[in-house]
Design an enzyme around this catalytic site. Structure first.
Site, PDB file in Angstrom:
ATOM      1  N   ALA A   9      20.716   6.086  49.265  1.00 16.17           N
ATOM      2  CA  ALA A   9      21.422   5.157  50.154  1.00 16.17           C
ATOM      3  C   ALA A   9      20.443   4.531  51.147  1.00 16.17           C
ATOM      4  CB  ALA A   9      22.553   5.885  50.887  1.00 16.17           C
ATOM      5  N   GLU A 112      30.528  12.851  30.837  1.00 18.21           N
ATOM      6  CA  GLU A 112      30.712  14.035  31.687  1.00 18.21           C
ATOM      7  C   GLU A 112      32.200  14.244  31.926  1.00 18.21           C
ATOM      8  OE1 GLU A 112      28.300  13.489  35.182  1.00 18.21           O
ATOM      9  OE2 GLU A 112      26.453  13.554  34.039  1.00 18.21           O
ATOM     10  N   ASP A 219      24.059  16.717  58.903  1.00 22.44           N
ATOM     11  CA  ASP A 219      23.656  16.257  60.238  1.00 22.44           C
ATOM     12  C   ASP A 219      24.347  14.945  60.648  1.00 22.44           C
ATOM     13  OD1 ASP A 219      21.981  18.406  59.906  1.00 22.44           O
ATOM     14  OD2 ASP A 219      20.123  17.262  59.864  1.00 22.44           O
ATOM     15  N   HIS A 240      30.638  22.551  41.933  1.00 26.23           N
ATOM     16  CA  HIS A 240      30.261  22.251  40.543  1.00 26.23           C
ATOM     17  C   HIS A 240      30.535  23.504  39.728  1.00 26.23           C
ATOM     18  CE1 HIS A 240      28.052  20.964  37.046  1.00 26.23           C
ATOM     19  NE2 HIS A 240      27.837  19.786  37.607  1.00 26.23           N
ATOM     20  N   ARG A 288      36.105  18.312  37.349  1.00 24.65           N
ATOM     21  CA  ARG A 288      35.401  19.431  37.965  1.00 24.65           C
ATOM     22  C   ARG A 288      36.261  20.433  38.707  1.00 24.65           C
ATOM     23  NH1 ARG A 288      30.009  16.726  40.222  1.00 24.65           N
ATOM     24  NH2 ARG A 288      29.413  16.341  38.087  1.00 24.65           N
ATOM     25  N   HIS A 349      28.724  21.664  45.790  1.00 28.21           N
ATOM     26  CA  HIS A 349      27.891  20.616  45.186  1.00 28.21           C
ATOM     27  C   HIS A 349      27.956  19.280  45.922  1.00 28.21           C
ATOM     28  CE1 HIS A 349      25.836  18.616  41.908  1.00 28.21           C
ATOM     29  NE2 HIS A 349      26.832  17.763  41.747  1.00 28.21           N
ATOM     30  N   ARG A 384      35.668  13.938  43.526  1.00 29.46           N
ATOM     31  CA  ARG A 384      34.776  12.896  42.989  1.00 29.46           C
ATOM     32  C   ARG A 384      34.610  13.028  41.476  1.00 29.46           C
ATOM     33  NH1 ARG A 384      28.958  12.720  41.904  1.00 29.46           N
ATOM     34  NH2 ARG A 384      28.985  14.939  42.387  1.00 29.46           N
TER      35      ARG A 384
HETATM   36  P1  FAD Z   1      20.386  12.244  50.106  1.00 31.96           P
HETATM   37  O1  FAD Z   1      19.784  11.818  48.837  1.00 31.96           O
HETATM   38  O2  FAD Z   1      20.754  13.661  50.230  1.00 31.96           O
HETATM   39  O3  FAD Z   1      19.381  11.879  51.279  1.00 31.96           O
HETATM   40  C1  FAD Z   1      19.623  12.332  52.585  1.00 31.96           C
HETATM   41  C2  FAD Z   1      18.417  12.013  53.421  1.00 31.96           C
HETATM   42  O4  FAD Z   1      18.741  12.177  54.794  1.00 31.96           O
HETATM   43  C3  FAD Z   1      17.218  12.887  53.159  1.00 31.96           C
HETATM   44  O5  FAD Z   1      16.084  12.070  53.167  1.00 31.96           O
HETATM   45  C4  FAD Z   1      17.184  13.822  54.366  1.00 31.96           C
HETATM   46  O6  FAD Z   1      15.920  14.285  54.719  1.00 31.96           O
HETATM   47  C5  FAD Z   1      17.710  12.889  55.432  1.00 31.96           C
HETATM   48  N1  FAD Z   1      18.278  13.556  56.595  1.00 31.96           N
HETATM   49  C6  FAD Z   1      19.338  14.385  56.660  1.00 31.96           C
HETATM   50  N2  FAD Z   1      19.566  14.778  57.917  1.00 31.96           N
HETATM   51  C7  FAD Z   1      18.624  14.180  58.676  1.00 31.96           C
HETATM   52  C8  FAD Z   1      18.303  14.198  60.049  1.00 31.96           C
HETATM   53  N3  FAD Z   1      18.999  14.927  60.931  1.00 31.96           N
HETATM   54  N4  FAD Z   1      17.253  13.460  60.493  1.00 31.96           N
HETATM   55  C9  FAD Z   1      16.510  12.727  59.624  1.00 31.96           C
HETATM   56  N5  FAD Z   1      16.763  12.678  58.310  1.00 31.96           N
HETATM   57  C10 FAD Z   1      17.798  13.391  57.848  1.00 31.96           C
HETATM   58  N6  FAD Z   1      25.369  12.325  41.744  1.00 31.96           N
HETATM   59  C11 FAD Z   1      25.487  11.474  40.702  1.00 31.96           C
HETATM   60  O7  FAD Z   1      26.044  10.383  40.865  1.00 31.96           O
HETATM   61  N7  FAD Z   1      24.996  11.812  39.499  1.00 31.96           N
HETATM   62  C12 FAD Z   1      24.362  12.989  39.250  1.00 31.96           C
HETATM   63  O8  FAD Z   1      23.908  13.244  38.158  1.00 31.96           O
HETATM   64  C13 FAD Z   1      24.238  13.905  40.322  1.00 31.96           C
HETATM   65  N8  FAD Z   1      23.651  15.101  40.127  1.00 31.96           N
HETATM   66  C14 FAD Z   1      23.451  15.913  41.216  1.00 31.96           C
HETATM   67  C15 FAD Z   1      22.752  17.099  41.037  1.00 31.96           C
HETATM   68  C16 FAD Z   1      22.460  17.901  42.123  1.00 31.96           C
HETATM   69  C17 FAD Z   1      21.711  19.184  41.930  1.00 31.96           C
HETATM   70  C18 FAD Z   1      22.894  17.521  43.411  1.00 31.96           C
HETATM   71  C19 FAD Z   1      22.585  18.368  44.599  1.00 31.96           C
HETATM   72  C20 FAD Z   1      23.622  16.353  43.585  1.00 31.96           C
HETATM   73  C21 FAD Z   1      23.905  15.550  42.491  1.00 31.96           C
HETATM   74  N9  FAD Z   1      24.603  14.359  42.639  1.00 31.96           N
HETATM   75  C22 FAD Z   1      24.743  13.513  41.580  1.00 31.96           C
HETATM   76  C23 FAD Z   1      25.023  13.904  43.960  1.00 31.96           C
HETATM   77  C24 FAD Z   1      24.011  12.872  44.467  1.00 31.96           C
HETATM   78  O9  FAD Z   1      22.715  13.265  44.103  1.00 31.96           O
HETATM   79  C25 FAD Z   1      24.068  12.710  45.963  1.00 31.96           C
HETATM   80  O10 FAD Z   1      25.385  12.567  46.389  1.00 31.96           O
HETATM   81  C26 FAD Z   1      23.307  11.486  46.408  1.00 31.96           C
HETATM   82  O11 FAD Z   1      22.012  11.522  45.881  1.00 31.96           O
HETATM   83  C27 FAD Z   1      23.271  11.396  47.921  1.00 31.96           C
HETATM   84  O12 FAD Z   1      22.398  10.375  48.289  1.00 31.96           O
HETATM   85  P2  FAD Z   1      22.236  10.039  49.835  1.00 31.96           P
HETATM   86  O13 FAD Z   1      21.248   8.949  49.905  1.00 31.96           O
HETATM   87  O14 FAD Z   1      23.562   9.847  50.423  1.00 31.96           O
HETATM   88  O15 FAD Z   1      21.663  11.384  50.472  1.00 31.96           O
HETATM   89  C1  SIN Z   2      25.742  16.910  36.867  1.00 31.76           C
HETATM   90  O1  SIN Z   2      24.737  16.510  36.291  1.00 31.76           O
HETATM   91  O2  SIN Z   2      26.548  17.706  36.388  1.00 31.76           O
HETATM   92  C2  SIN Z   2      25.999  16.407  38.233  1.00 31.76           C
HETATM   93  C3  SIN Z   2      26.637  15.104  38.149  1.00 31.76           C
HETATM   94  C4  SIN Z   2      27.247  14.749  39.471  1.00 31.76           C
HETATM   95  O3  SIN Z   2      27.260  15.539  40.393  1.00 31.76           O
HETATM   96  O4  SIN Z   2      27.746  13.636  39.560  1.00 31.76           O
END
Ligand code: FAD
Ligand code: SIN
Length: 529
Positions: A9, A112, A219, A240, A288, A349, A384
């Site tokens: 994001a 999935e 946070d 998950h 899920r 998850h 989700r």
């Molecule tokens: P994040 O990618 O978590 O980034 C958060 C950022 O904020 C990080 O850089 C962190 O350091 C920073 N941050 C946090 N707090 C602070 C603070 N106080 N000060 C400064 N920086 C801070 N989703 C799918 O759609 N498909 C998938 O296949 C999938 N597989 C997944 C597998 C796993 C193992 C996991 C854990 C999640 C998966 N998800 C999947 C969910 C998806 O990855 C996440 O929801 C998504 O990547 C979140 O993106 P984001 O940019 O919101 O946050």
């Molecule tokens: C997974 O690969 O099972 C995670 C996919 C997701 O969290 O969307």
């Protein structure tokens, strides 16, 4: 412009804003290194309607609404499904690689749980790693993006810091930036911005067992709640169904992607007997919430530590090509997925709720936007749909960037904001107070507000959380700020928001299942706090 977080994001927004406003600085704070995020660990892929001969937006909308159990906002679902493919094309243009079918230019679309079609673009089982890599490389091309690593955002700056009374119903609360701890020198900086975009990700670390990395401490949600912003649907924490069971314990728990079930793996008990037919016609590929509850129920009934995923009948070459990381990880624990069933257990998850935002990512606080997992857009409702979150993060990062058109000029820096006041605090004498507090918190949440809930358990959780809250606030008032202390504080807020929302919901819906109210209520409500 201030962006908190360098996952999908945060970086998607930063790239777009940097391109559109070459004369403006985009400051991205990230609390460890740029590449560490939930994004980096995403395995399964990104869901998008890609094959018009078999799939169409109506089907993706219907699957998302079905998983969301009546709480999705349909207009938001349509926006994400309709705009998603364009955002995927964009990241492909920036260099993201997704697997293609053998000998063909067509993408290899996986399936999935809860999806009626094959529509998941993926890069082996490392989709998130590939997307994070692409975004970091693209962001590095813009001199007006500055990524500050090891900068921990502590609190949002609002009128409260100018000495005005700000309560949850105060109209026109404004965000002027944030206070952030530079972890490298221990100083707390006042960072002023015309606009702040929260992209701080999820909060899986509130539970003992989670697939989320240790940065996922909620946070952004906690900061917004402290700043008196609106937060919603926090009871819907997604577990998950299949994290790898490791008897030695592991934080985070390693994920065995749902795409493995999409590839044909089947859930079984230790004797190799299937059980999902007792719960849902879609068997191992049911949404899920249903699969996680089924596994939880079977484990409790049998008194076992895990259930199993059987891959032994699958094509070995195909499995290894699609899931090399999972294969290697299993081997490292002495499990050969082609010969042994993989032991699996549910793990926290994904946070479906979060900072309440509208269709352009605007929070209830002026000049404060949120995107990605920390936000609640209305896409996920009570549960989700797999692989919808990477898509949502890209769509909303884009929509925030669109919404800023013509607004930046009217927002000035708030030079009157005072610096952080650390008067009366001393170095922490006993870190154990913090580490033990975190253990207690995770125990409370895992035992009382996990997959199955009840009135009594929610009450116990809230009573115990209050004690932990009081003790931690005392520490906060007297101790020098550390990331560990702030994360504990934030997680207590998250735990409180989950438990309070869970206690309020007198029905079972989506991810929220309570033994006191096992049925759905006829009317549908979001839990706004
Ligand atoms: P994040 O990618 O978590 O980034 C958060 C950022 O904020 C990080 O850089 C962190 O350091 C920073 N941050 C946090 N707090 C602070 C603070 N106080 N000060 C400064 N920086 C801070 N989703 C799918 O759609 N498909 C998938 O296949 C999938 N597989 C997944 C597998 C796993 C193992 C996991 C854990 C999640 C998966 N998800 C999947 C969910 C998806 O990855 C996440 O929801 C998504 O990547 C979140 O993106 P984001 O940019 O919101 O946050
Ligand atoms: C997974 O690969 O099972 C995670 C996919 C997701 O969290 O969307």
């Amino acid at each position: 412009m201030l962006v908190l977080g360098s996952g999908i994001a945060g970086l998607t927004f930063a790239i777009k804003a940097a391109k559109r406003y070459p004369d403006r600085n985009i400051l991205v704070l990230t609390k460890t290194i740029e590449g560490e995020s939930n994004t980096r660990y995403a395995q399964g892929g990104v869901a998008a309607v890609w094959n018009p001969e078999k799939d169409n937006p109506e089907k993706h909308v219907a699957d998302t609404l079905d998983a969301g159990a009546g709480l999705c906002k349909e207009e938001i679902v349509r926006i994400v499904v309709d705009e998603g493919p364009e955002r995927v094309r964009e990241i492909i243009e920036w260099g993201a690689r997704f697997d293609k079918e053998k000998g063909s230019e067509s993408y290899d679309l996986a399936r999935e749980g809860g999806h009626s079609e094959h529509r998941i673009l993926h890069y082996k089982d490392l989709t998130g790693w590939e997307m994070q890599r692409t975004l970091m490389e693209e962001a590095a091309k813009f001199p007006n993006i500055q990524v500050l690593e090891h900068y921990f955002a502590l609190d949002l700056i609002t009128q409260h810091h100018l000495g005005r009374m700000v309560i949850r119903v105060t109209p026109n609360i404004e965000c002027y930036g944030c206070y952030a701890l530079n972890k490298l020198n221990g100083e707390i900086d006042t960072i002023l911005a015309r606009v702040t975009i929260l992209c701080t990700g999820g909060a899986g670390q509130v539970y003992k067992s989670t697939t989320n990395p240790v940065i996922a401490t909620g946070d952004g949600v906690a900061m917004t709640y402290r700043a008196k912003g609106r937060v919603e649907n926090m009871e819907f924490m997604q577990f998950h169904p299949t994290s790898l069971y490791n008897p030695n314990g592991e934080n985070p728990s390693f994920l065995v992607s749902e795409a493995v079930r999409g590839f044909g793996a089947v859930l079984k008990d230790a004797d190799g007997v299937e059980f999902m037919h007792q719960y849902d016609d879609r068997l191992s590929l049911a949404p899920r919430d249903i699969v996680a509850r089924a596994i939880d129920f079977e484990m409790k009934k049998r008194g076992t530590d895990c259930m199993f995923l059987d891959c032994r009948h699958l094509d070995k070459d195909g499995f290894m090509a699609h899931f090399p990381t999972i294969y290697e990880k299993c081997l490292s624990l002495g499990i050969d997925p082609m010969k042994n069933m993989i032991p699996v257990v549910p793990a926290c998850h994904y946070m479906c709720g979060g900072i309440l935002v509208d269709a352009f990512g605007r929070s209830s606080i002026n000049r404060l936007y949120a995107a990605g997992e920390c936000s609640s857009t209305g896409l996920h409702g009570a549960n989700r749909l797999a692989s919808n979150s990477l898509l949502e993060a890209m769509v909303f990062a884009h929509r925030i960037y669109l919404d800023l058109e013509g607004k930046l000029e009217s927002w000035d820096f708030q030079e009157d904001a005072p610096d952080w006041n650390a008067e009366g605090t001393t170095d922490p004498q006993e870190m154990v107070l913090i580490t033990q507090g975190l253990k207690e918190l995770k125990d409370i949440m895992s035992y009382y507000v996990g997959i199955v809930r009840s009135n009594l358990r929610s009450k116990r959780a809230l009573d115990r959380l209050y004690l932990l809250y009081q003790e931690t606030e005392e520490l906060y008032k007297t101790t020098k700020i550390s990331p560990q202390l702030m994360e504990l504080r934030n997680l207590i807020t998250i735990a409180y928001l989950i438990s309070r929302s869970a206690a309020h919901r007198r029905e079972s819906r989506g991810l929220h299942y309570t033994t006191d109210y096992p049925d759905l209520l006829p009317f549908v409500e979001n839990s706004v706090l």
